[in-house]
Design a protein around this motif. Structure first.
Motif: not given
Length: 258
Positions: A35-43
């Motif tokens: 999301s934007g500059d944030t790297l992430e994953y959703w569980k």
């Protein structure tokens, strides 16, 4: 983004036990992205940000989940154009760990990641490429020869240790006197202790002829040309097809053949 679903089977015939009805355990759903500059994953819809203290990692490429542990490959361009490869590891409920991948000489520059595999016993495999710039003395394994190389070399990392893969691609002609490679990887799979990597290579006969593109896979570092006979670059002329690979899967362990 990748979706990883864990299925749990149950016996529909055994519906009652102690006056209650058996129910299927819902699957865990993981989605990788940002999301934007944030790297992430959703569980299961809940966001988990990937630790990136320097703010330099700019992409995620693949995810693997094994025994409630999450592994993510990605990277960035900290010193553009010297790209680097990144591995995020979150074992069970422990804090997330990050590490930059290295080439065979311990350098972190010029690495791009494409795929990841976790075997469930703690071994993690990342596939990608290493860009060697100019004429370099970095060892290139075929698997025994050592000579100067430049270009993009297909590589996989087993628990952080880099293994260069021999490529078909070779660029010669003009003033170039060193072996140059235009290799890529598209997937990785481990079965029965064997490491399989899908990918391919570009090949140039010289500066004036068109590009020839090859599809291939490697098993434990040994290449199989999937387009052998389809494109014969030794005859010159123009290529009529440009085959490419996008992934790999191995069915069965192959242990019966050992």
């Amino acid at each position: 983004m990748e979706i990883i679903i864990r299925f749990t089977a149950y016996n529909a015939a055994c519906k009652k036990h102690g006056g209650t009805t058996a129910k299927a355990i819902p699957p865990d759903i993981y989605v990788l992205g940002g999301s934007g500059d944030t790297l992430e994953y959703w569980k299961n819809g809940a966001s988990v940000a990937l630790s990136n203290p320097a703010g330099t990692a700019t992409y995620v490429s693949a995810m693997a989940v094994a025994n409630n542990s999450v592994y993510v490959s990605g990277g960035g361009n900290q010193f553009n154009p010297q790209f680097f490869g990144q591995l995020w590891t979150q074992v069970a409920a422990n804090p997330m760990q990050t590490a930059q991948l290295q080439d065979t000489a311990g350098n972190t520059a010029g690495i791009l990641t494409n795929a990841i595999f976790a075997d469930g016993t703690g071994n993690v495999y990342v596939a990608g490429t290493i860009q060697y710039l100019g004429t370099t003395g970095i060892p290139y394994t075929t698997p025994t020869a050592t000579y100067p190389i430049s270009g993009t070399v297909a590589t996989y990392w087993e628990n952080g240790k880099a293994v260069n893969l021999p490529g078909i691609g070779l660029l010669v002609g003009g003033g170039l006197t060193t072996a140059q490679h235009g290799d890529y990887v598209s997937g990785i799979f481990v079965s029965g202790g064997d490491v399989y990597v899908s990918g391919g290579s570009h090949q140039y006969e010289n500066d004036s002829l068109p590009t020839y593109q090859f599809a291939e896979y490697w098993k434990n570092g040994v290449s199989t040309n999937l387009t052998n006979g389809l494109i014969d670059s030794t005859t010159g002329g123009y290529a009529t097809s440009y085959p490419t690979t996008t992934g790999i899967f191995v069915s069965g362990s192959g242990l019966a053949d050992r």
